[in-house]
Design an enzyme around this catalytic site. Structure first.
Site, mmCIF file in Angstrom:
data_model
loop_
_atom_site.group_PDB
_atom_site.id
_atom_site.type_symbol
_atom_site.label_atom_id
_atom_site.label_comp_id
_atom_site.label_asym_id
_atom_site.label_seq_id
_atom_site.Cartn_x
_atom_site.Cartn_y
_atom_site.Cartn_z
ATOM 1 C CG ASN A 154 2.502 18.266 51.993
ATOM 2 O OD1 ASN A 154 2.175 19.062 52.876
ATOM 3 N ND2 ASN A 154 1.658 17.399 51.476
ATOM 4 C CD GLU A 251 -8.309 19.031 55.421
ATOM 5 O OE1 GLU A 251 -8.108 17.961 54.829
ATOM 6 O OE2 GLU A 251 -9.352 19.689 55.301
ATOM 7 C CB CYS A 285 -2.467 14.604 52.208
ATOM 8 S SG CYS A 285 -3.222 16.050 51.460
ATOM 9 C CD GLU A 459 -7.386 23.084 55.608
ATOM 10 O OE1 GLU A 459 -6.602 22.500 54.855
ATOM 11 O OE2 GLU A 459 -7.022 23.837 56.528
HETATM 12 P P1 NDP Z 1 3.145 15.085 61.203
HETATM 13 O O1 NDP Z 1 1.851 14.522 61.665
HETATM 14 O O2 NDP Z 1 4.404 14.434 61.641
HETATM 15 O O3 NDP Z 1 3.255 16.612 61.696
HETATM 16 C C1 NDP Z 1 2.290 17.584 61.367
HETATM 17 C C2 NDP Z 1 2.497 18.807 62.247
HETATM 18 O O4 NDP Z 1 2.078 18.515 63.588
HETATM 19 C C3 NDP Z 1 3.946 19.259 62.342
HETATM 20 O O5 NDP Z 1 3.991 20.670 62.376
HETATM 21 C C4 NDP Z 1 4.378 18.663 63.664
HETATM 22 O O6 NDP Z 1 5.483 19.294 64.218
HETATM 23 C C5 NDP Z 1 3.115 18.848 64.496
HETATM 24 N N1 NDP Z 1 2.996 17.985 65.655
HETATM 25 C C6 NDP Z 1 3.550 16.763 65.859
HETATM 26 N N2 NDP Z 1 3.160 16.253 67.057
HETATM 27 C C7 NDP Z 1 2.330 17.177 67.630
HETATM 28 C C8 NDP Z 1 1.590 17.237 68.865
HETATM 29 N N3 NDP Z 1 1.617 16.240 69.751
HETATM 30 N N4 NDP Z 1 0.850 18.330 69.103
HETATM 31 C C9 NDP Z 1 0.787 19.341 68.203
HETATM 32 N N5 NDP Z 1 1.472 19.352 67.036
HETATM 33 C C10 NDP Z 1 2.229 18.278 66.740
HETATM 34 O O7 NDP Z 1 3.043 15.185 59.638
HETATM 35 P P2 NDP Z 1 4.170 15.557 58.577
HETATM 36 O O8 NDP Z 1 4.664 16.941 58.835
HETATM 37 O O9 NDP Z 1 5.161 14.439 58.508
HETATM 38 O O10 NDP Z 1 3.310 15.599 57.222
HETATM 39 C C11 NDP Z 1 2.952 14.460 56.529
HETATM 40 C C12 NDP Z 1 1.543 14.033 56.878
HETATM 41 O O11 NDP Z 1 0.643 15.102 56.660
HETATM 42 C C13 NDP Z 1 1.051 12.899 55.994
HETATM 43 O O12 NDP Z 1 0.359 11.941 56.742
HETATM 44 C C14 NDP Z 1 0.085 13.592 55.042
HETATM 45 O O13 NDP Z 1 -0.880 12.767 54.505
HETATM 46 C C15 NDP Z 1 -0.478 14.663 55.911
HETATM 47 N N6 NDP Z 1 -1.021 15.736 55.093
HETATM 48 C C16 NDP Z 1 -2.377 15.906 55.023
HETATM 49 C C17 NDP Z 1 -2.926 16.871 54.203
HETATM 50 C C18 NDP Z 1 -4.404 17.102 54.146
HETATM 51 O O14 NDP Z 1 -4.807 18.207 53.796
HETATM 52 N N7 NDP Z 1 -5.253 16.141 54.444
HETATM 53 C C19 NDP Z 1 -2.069 17.720 53.364
HETATM 54 C C20 NDP Z 1 -0.675 17.496 53.552
HETATM 55 C C21 NDP Z 1 -0.176 16.515 54.376
HETATM 56 P P3 NDP Z 1 6.965 18.874 63.759
HETATM 57 O O15 NDP Z 1 6.876 17.997 62.577
HETATM 58 O O16 NDP Z 1 7.584 20.169 63.456
HETATM 59 O O17 NDP Z 1 7.548 18.153 64.923
#
Ligand code: NDP
Length: 485
Positions: A154, A251, A285, A459
């Site tokens: 995002n 996060e 998020c 952060e």
């Molecule tokens: P995901 O949890 O699907 O993915 C986050 C990242 O982790 C991606 O780069 C993903 O790779 C990677 N990933 C997935 N599985 C693994 C693993 N087993 N080991 C290491 N890395 C892995 O989240 P989204 O990308 O769909 O983002 C949305 C989510 O993020 C929402 O829940 C939102 O609330 C949260 N979020 C939190 C924020 C905060 O600051 N608290 C800010 C923004 C979002 P890939 O997707 O490329 O497969």
């Protein structure tokens, strides 16, 4: 508007762009049209190895530089980012679909803020002196080593900087893996850092899906992992990091409450609810997606909210007038539409929107549900889309218990003119990031992060330094050593 700043290869390692077409192709799709605008390749084991070697090799020399020197480079990078804000904002819009109206004031600018803030702080990072009679202890604030950042889709520029800036300020090296949905922006951050004078190997970007992230997290050369992502991914990454006893920042997601009391300024509360539910098409998020509105003002609130939503300009995200863009992907739009169906089926009342918009791209209307109850799926699960749930309440103690009745604890907000109540309510929130008569402000000076399942660590702000450095304690004896034998 055209993309003039497209990165030239998939990865950025050891100060330059690197390609390995043997990696699985990842198509980058422009959410406004569904067109493929670029293709990157997931990192192969050879690319992952290159990144780890580069980061490990470069780190000690960087940590040995003075904080002033490190900080100067980060501040120079901040200036370059600001100079190129227009092009970087267009790239961010191509990567995410977020309207230029947003990206031009939020993404590269908040990334630059982080580089400037932590660049300024780098020279101030010191240990302390503790006098113990004639003996004394001093502490050294030291880097952790190699930090892995894993990003959500995002805020690809902001996340790359929020993790990179404090890590580099503290003397660490970084390997950043963007979400495979938005792989482009972090590459530009790496390019700019090198242009600003960052020595090679200190900020590397590798592409890939979860398995690339997992390979980085489990490598023994990695000392810290900072993830922005969902709670299920956070659980996996935290567990994998624990195996190697690595530092973590998590996060994660949320289902945050926003409480609007009967004495609130309704216009401001509606503005807060709009910002906290529909900015970035609701893909934020910390969004306050459970909006508890006092029964006495509920209808007035809903009426004004609907009027304001009718003013949203949905359309081409490159048009500076557009205030509501597409969802990042078809998949994310289908998830949000699926939740809207569940909301209807479980008896909530649609007050506004909620339909997909025909045509190219992943467009849907913002959606407001009223008469939502605490047990409904749309009130319990993170949707990560433009779906607001309005719930009624009458009593403060009751609404506080309901607001906190969730596994999440990222953010929470309150709208009231009663000063005492505002602070009492905020003190009672089980959330890491709170707002009084506002919602979703995230200045770099303020700590950002969650409690409960929403995360670990903070952060931004001075607090981030604790999560990217460690303290070494040194006892200095001035006299003889007394031993028992
Ligand atoms: P995901 O949890 O699907 O993915 C986050 C990242 O982790 C991606 O780069 C993903 O790779 C990677 N990933 C997935 N599985 C693994 C693993 N087993 N080991 C290491 N890395 C892995 O989240 P989204 O990308 O769909 O983002 C949305 C989510 O993020 C929402 O829940 C939102 O609330 C949260 N979020 C939190 C924020 C905060 O600051 N608290 C800010 C923004 C979002 P890939 O997707 O490329 O497969």
């Amino acid at each position: 508007m055209r993309m003039q700043t497209q990165p030239t290869a998939s990865h950025f390692i050891n100060g330059k762009y690197v390609e390995d077409t043997a990696g699985t192709p990842i198509e980058v799709i422009y959410p406004a049209t569904g067109e493929v605008i670029a293709t990157v390749h997931a990192a192969t084991p050879a690319i992952i190895e290159q990144a780890l070697e580069a980061a490990k090799t470069a780190q000690a020399g960087w940590a040995a530089m003075s904080g002033t020197e490190r900080g100067r480079i980060l501040r120079r990078a901040a200036d370059i980012m600001r100079d190129r804000n227009h092009d970087l904002s267009i790239l961010e819009t191509f990567d995410t679909g977020k309207p230029y109206q947003e990206t031009s004031v939020v993404d590269a600018t908040s990334g630059a803020d982080a580089l400037e803030y932590f660049g300024g702080m780098a020279a101030t990072l010191t240990g302390e002196h503790i006098q113990l009679g004639e003996d004394w202890v001093y502490t050294r604030r030291e880097a952790l080593g190699v930090c892995v950042g894993i990003g959500a889709w995002n805020y690809p520029t902001q996340i790359a900087c929020w993790k990179g800036a404090p890590a580099l300020a503290c003397g660490n090296s970084v390997i950043f893996k963007p979400s495979e949905t938005t792989p482009l922006c972090a590459l530009k951050v790496a390019e700019i850092l090198v242009e600003a004078g960052l020595p090679a190997g200190l900020y590397n970007v590798v592409q890939g899906l979860g398995e690339v992230g997992a390979a980085l997290v489990t490598d023994p050369r990695v000392d810290k992992v900072s993830l922005t992502g969902s709670v299920p991914t956070g659980r996996k990454v935290y567990a994998a990091a624990a195996e190697g006893m690595k530092h973590v920042t998590m996060e994660l997601g949320g289902k945050s409450p926003m409480i609007v009391f009967e004495d609130a300024d309704i216009e401001n509360a509606v503005s807060g609810a709009i910002l906290g539910n529909f900015y970035s098409s609701g893909q934020v998020c910390s969004n306050g997606t459970r909006v508890f509105v006092h029964k006495d003002i509920k209808e007035a609130f809903l009426t004004r909210l609907s009027e304001r939503l009718a003013d949203a300009k949905i359309g081409d995200p490159m048009d500076p007038e557009t205030s509501f863009g597409p969802m990042v992907s078809k998949q994310q739009m289908d998830i949000a539409l699926g939740y809207i169906e569940k909301g209807r089926a479980e008896g909530a009342r649609i007050v506004y929107g909620g339909e997909a918009i025909e045509g190219d791209g992943f467009y849907m209307q913002p959606c407001v549900f009223a008469d939502v109850t605490d047990d409904m799926t749309i009130a319990r699960e993170e949707i990560f889309g433009p779906v607001m749930a309005v719930l009624d309440f009458e009593d403060e103690a009751d609404v506080m218990a309901r607001a906190n009745d969730t596994e999440f604890g990222l953010a929470a907000g309150v709208f009231t003119r009663d000063l005492t109540r505002a602070h009492r309510v905020v003190a009672g929130f089980e959330a890491g990031t709170c707002f009084i008569n506002s919602y979703n402000d995230a200045p770099v000076e303020a700590p950002f992060g969650g409690v409960k399942a929403s995360g670990v660590g903070r952060e931004n702000s001075k607090a981030a330094i604790e999560h990217y450095s460690q303290v070494k304690s040194v006892y200095v004896r001035m006299g003889d050593v007394e031993a028992p034998f």
